[in-house]
Design an enzyme around this catalytic site. Structure first.
Site, PDB file in Angstrom:
ATOM      1  N   ARG A  92     -15.968  37.254   8.910  1.00  0.00           N
ATOM      2  CA  ARG A  92     -17.984  36.683   8.822  1.00  0.00           C
ATOM      3  C   ARG A  92     -18.543  37.373   9.339  1.00  0.00           C
ATOM      4  NH1 ARG A  92     -20.381  33.237  12.366  1.00  0.00           N
ATOM      5  NH2 ARG A  92     -18.344  32.040  12.969  1.00  0.00           N
ATOM      6  N   TYR A 146     -38.840  35.105  -9.403  1.00  0.00           N
ATOM      7  CA  TYR A 146     -37.839  34.664  -9.750  1.00  0.00           C
ATOM      8  C   TYR A 146     -37.956  32.971  -9.494  1.00  0.00           C
ATOM      9  CZ  TYR A 146     -32.969  33.283  -9.157  1.00  0.00           C
ATOM     10  OH  TYR A 146     -32.360  31.532  -9.555  1.00  0.00           O
ATOM     11  N   LYS A 149     -26.549  40.744 -10.993  1.00  0.00           N
ATOM     12  CA  LYS A 149     -27.365  41.312 -12.013  1.00  0.00           C
ATOM     13  C   LYS A 149     -26.379  42.003 -12.215  1.00  0.00           C
ATOM     14  CE  LYS A 149     -29.617  37.630 -11.465  1.00  0.00           C
ATOM     15  NZ  LYS A 149     -29.034  36.061 -12.000  1.00  0.00           N
TER      16      LYS A 149
END
Ligand SMILES: Cc1ncc(COP(=O)(O)O)c(C=O)c1O
Length: 385
Positions: free
Chosen positions: A56, A108, A206
């Site tokens: 993590r 966004y 993206k």
């Protein structure tokens, strides 16, 4: 995985294509391996000399994509996150309740919703301004209280342009930091840190990945300061980390970032010119068009082109726009952007009635197919008369 690194300065195209020239020291592998382990061996004397304890906090599969992103953005450090939203929200969660932040009205939509709801409930004082209007930004600043200004340029889905260098001057004069969502510009076209920003954010879902098969986010910092340490703590303690396989896929996608973005951008420019002449299109929103507001700023701060995202407004309103999207054969009716395949989306259906997105708007994420195929397909779809 141990690696050796070629220290010779490289052009960004070379950095991306060769992943900074990293070679696996043990095997000579040119392509990195995936390290799936969640935990790492402690030395007998109770130390972690190899620098890893638990995935993590320290995932070796992140090392190469993070180093490549830091290099492409000319930053001091990069961090991968589970998604673009995880990366973006970490920038705000690293602040303190009571802090004031400024964000754009056009941005966004999901992050705008989060800022207007959760972030306010959590205690941030959030103002939304027109980020194309630097006077509005100046008036919104509260020196001593404003900690972070968020900019997205070009901004979804109207492709509004913000002057990053001018915004940085205003923001820094008030003692705040500037973060830029550069998802649409990509490091191929804009270097926000060099223009004065403090943090660059990408939805790596993206263009950075580019194949519509990974959800990921990334931040790059100009300095490894206290704020960056708090952002890293949000990732490590909040746990919004990317998986090893996704990090590996992202590294594979990054290698072809430059040719993908350039090919898509060439198609977008041709498409914008063709659509400008189409009688069914009332407006083409593309920063590359000379008449587009913000074109001159984009021409200055986007080096080499204007990106591969555009929107069109369809004569006949919302119903005509949805009907046109229904008729495409090559374009895919889907959300998201930045993949090799072209996507078309009626954006208002996603963003809802309180969005600045007009109801007659179709958002186009232009891919790397034949420009002629894309133009012919869209023109037949628009021809609903
Ligand atoms: C400009 C921009 N920023 C941020 C995001 C959020 O990224 P993700 O979907 O990876 O969480 C998106 C997603 O569409 C986006 O287009």
């Amino acid at each position: 995985m141990s690696s050796s690194r070629d220290e010779r300065p490289q052009a960004p195209e070379t950095v991306a294509a060769q992943g900074l020239g990293w070679i696996d020291a043990g095997t000579g592998a040119v392509t990195p391996g995936i390290q799936p382990s969640s935990t790492f061996l402690r030395d007998p004397d109770n130390q972690y000399r190899r620098g890893r304890a638990y995935a993590r906090a320290d995932n070796p599969t992140f090392d190469q994509p993070e180093a490549v992103l830091a290099s492409l953005e000319k930053g001091a450090a990069a961090a991968l996150f589970a998604s673009g939203m995880a990366a973006a929200t970490a920038c705000f969660l690293a602040l303190r309740p009571g802090d004031h932040v400024v964000a754009p009205k056009v941005m966004y939509w999901s992050l705008r919703n989060w800022l207007g709801t959760y972030a306010r409930d959590w205690g941030l004082d959030v103002d939304f301004v027109d980020m194309a209007d630097l006077g509005a930004l100046t008036r919104a600043m509260m020196p001593g209280r404003t900690r972070l200004v968020w900019v997205e340029t070009p901004a979804n889905p109207l492709w509004t342009i913000t002057d990053i260098a001018a915004a940085a001057t205003i923001v820094h004069a008030a003692g705040a930091r500037l973060a830029v969502d550069s998802t649409v510009a990509t490091p191929v076209l804009t270097q926000p840190l060099a223009l004065g920003a403090d943090i660059v954010m990408h939805s790596a879902t993206k263009y950075l990945n580019g194949h519509s098969d990974v959800v990921a986010g990334a931040l790059v910092a100009r300095e490894e300061d206290d704020y960056w340490a708090r952002i890293k703590a949000v990732r490590v303690q909040g746990g919004g980390i990317l998986g090893s396989f996704e990090a590996w896929l992202l590294m594979r996608g990054l290698r072809t970032l430059f040719p993908r973005v350039r090919a898509a951008m060439g198609n977008a420019a041709k498409l914008a010119r063709a659509l400008e002449k189409n009688p069914r299109v009332t407006e083409v929103l593309y920063p590359g068009l000379a008449g587009f507001p913000g074109h001159d700023i984009a021409a200055r701060q986007m080096v080499g082109g204007f990106g591969a995202m555009l929107s069109i407004r369809v004569a006949g309103g919302e119903a005509a726009a949805i009907a046109a999207a229904a008729k495409v054969k090559i374009w895919k009716r889907a959300t998201s952007l930045g993949g090799v395949e072209s996507l078309i989306e009626h954006r208002r259906s996603v963003e809802g009635a309180d969005s600045p997105c007009p109801p007659d708007l179709l958002r186009l994420s232009v891919g790397i197919e034949s420009a002629d195929d894309l133009i012919v397909d869209l023109e037949q779809a628009l021809d609903i008369g």
